[in-house]
Design an enzyme around this catalytic site. Sequence first.
Site, mmCIF file in Angstrom:
data_model
loop_
_atom_site.group_PDB
_atom_site.id
_atom_site.type_symbol
_atom_site.label_atom_id
_atom_site.label_comp_id
_atom_site.label_asym_id
_atom_site.label_seq_id
_atom_site.Cartn_x
_atom_site.Cartn_y
_atom_site.Cartn_z
ATOM 1 N N ASP A 82 -12.218 -3.331 -8.776
ATOM 2 C CA ASP A 82 -11.557 -2.570 -7.712
ATOM 3 C C ASP A 82 -10.391 -1.771 -8.322
ATOM 4 O O ASP A 82 -9.528 -2.349 -8.987
ATOM 5 C CB ASP A 82 -11.047 -3.552 -6.642
ATOM 6 C CG ASP A 82 -10.537 -2.853 -5.400
ATOM 7 O OD1 ASP A 82 -11.023 -1.751 -5.091
ATOM 8 O OD2 ASP A 82 -9.658 -3.434 -4.723
ATOM 9 N N HIS A 180 -3.819 0.672 2.218
ATOM 10 C CA HIS A 180 -3.866 -0.706 1.722
ATOM 11 C C HIS A 180 -2.677 -1.506 2.256
ATOM 12 O O HIS A 180 -1.591 -0.955 2.416
ATOM 13 C CB HIS A 180 -3.805 -0.726 0.193
ATOM 14 C CG HIS A 180 -4.998 -0.104 -0.472
ATOM 15 N ND1 HIS A 180 -4.914 1.050 -1.200
ATOM 16 C CD2 HIS A 180 -6.303 -0.483 -0.520
ATOM 17 C CE1 HIS A 180 -6.112 1.355 -1.680
ATOM 18 N NE2 HIS A 180 -6.979 0.453 -1.277
HETATM 19 P P1 13P Z 1 -6.593 -4.222 2.509
HETATM 20 O O1 13P Z 1 -5.686 -5.021 1.638
HETATM 21 O O2 13P Z 1 -5.867 -3.329 3.444
HETATM 22 O O3 13P Z 1 -7.605 -5.065 3.175
HETATM 23 O O4 13P Z 1 -7.395 -3.209 1.532
HETATM 24 C C1 13P Z 1 -8.242 -3.722 0.552
HETATM 25 C C2 13P Z 1 -8.762 -2.647 -0.321
HETATM 26 O O5 13P Z 1 -8.975 -1.524 0.100
HETATM 27 C C3 13P Z 1 -9.042 -2.981 -1.728
HETATM 28 O O6 13P Z 1 -9.361 -1.868 -2.492
#
Ligand code: 13P
Length: 284
Positions: A82, A180
């Site tokens: 990610d 995020h």
């Molecule tokens: P959240 O922390 O808002 O759930 O987002 C997660 C995300 O997009 C990880 O790339």
Amino acid sequence: MPLVSGKEILQAAKEGGYAVGAFNVNNMEIIQAIVEAAEEEKSPVILQASQGAIKYAGLEYIVALVKTAADQVSVPVALNLDHGTSFDQAMKCVRGGFTAVMIDGSHYPFEENVAIVKKVADVAHAVGISVEGELGRIGGTEDDISVDAKDAFMTDPKDAKKFVELTNVDALAVAIGTAHGLYHGEPKLDFERLKEIRDVVDCAIVLHGASGVPDEAIKKAISVGVQKINIDTEIRLAFTQGVRKIIKEQPNEYDPRKILGPSKDAMKEVVKSKMRLFGSSNKA
Ligand code: 13P
């Protein structure tokens, strides 16, 4: 079963008109909670590790834990990097056993973003690993990456078309109003923009920052054409709220298993409810 590529999971989602949750992992309890939830819901699932998670747990630990968890179940599981920010990081994950990588060049000008994503995609695709890019800038904080509201901007559909053609990405993270981390107030998603992007790109579309987005907005985003939905913050909240509760109610407890076990169950419930909301339950 062995890990599958992210592309395989997302293609099935596109054909089936549902989305698959991509849940962030940092340790064994989180991984077990997500994979057990997937097995019970008969849902495909994507587990993902940020660079911060890799720094915290170690790449080999993450891969070994996720592979072990996937081997215990019959549903398809993919492991995604990610928000990778460098070619080196993406290659370490490709070599290390990940089955998907995100290379986030969204902080670069368009051409540089294209160049780094294409470089990663050329190598990753050669060995069957799928690639996600990001265009526009999603605001908020995801581990060690913070984007100020003033620096966040929405994805331009015309650029999205060019970006996907030039990079050959399998998945595109779009900025349409999510951020995020925790929201202050209700996020407003730009569905018109999402539709314009959907109309001109063929790859999977990814919604980041989905924790705290109202269910109705999530359903609408899926109906317009989102296939991957990232959730991190809501899992963190379930984990830490569970730990706080036990420590408060049983201040003399000192067995980590009795503190972390109930938190694992709380995370599992969050993940299961997301799978039902995303329409991926019973799709494995
Ligand atoms: P959240 O922390 O808002 O759930 O987002 C997660 C995300 O997009 C990880 O790339």
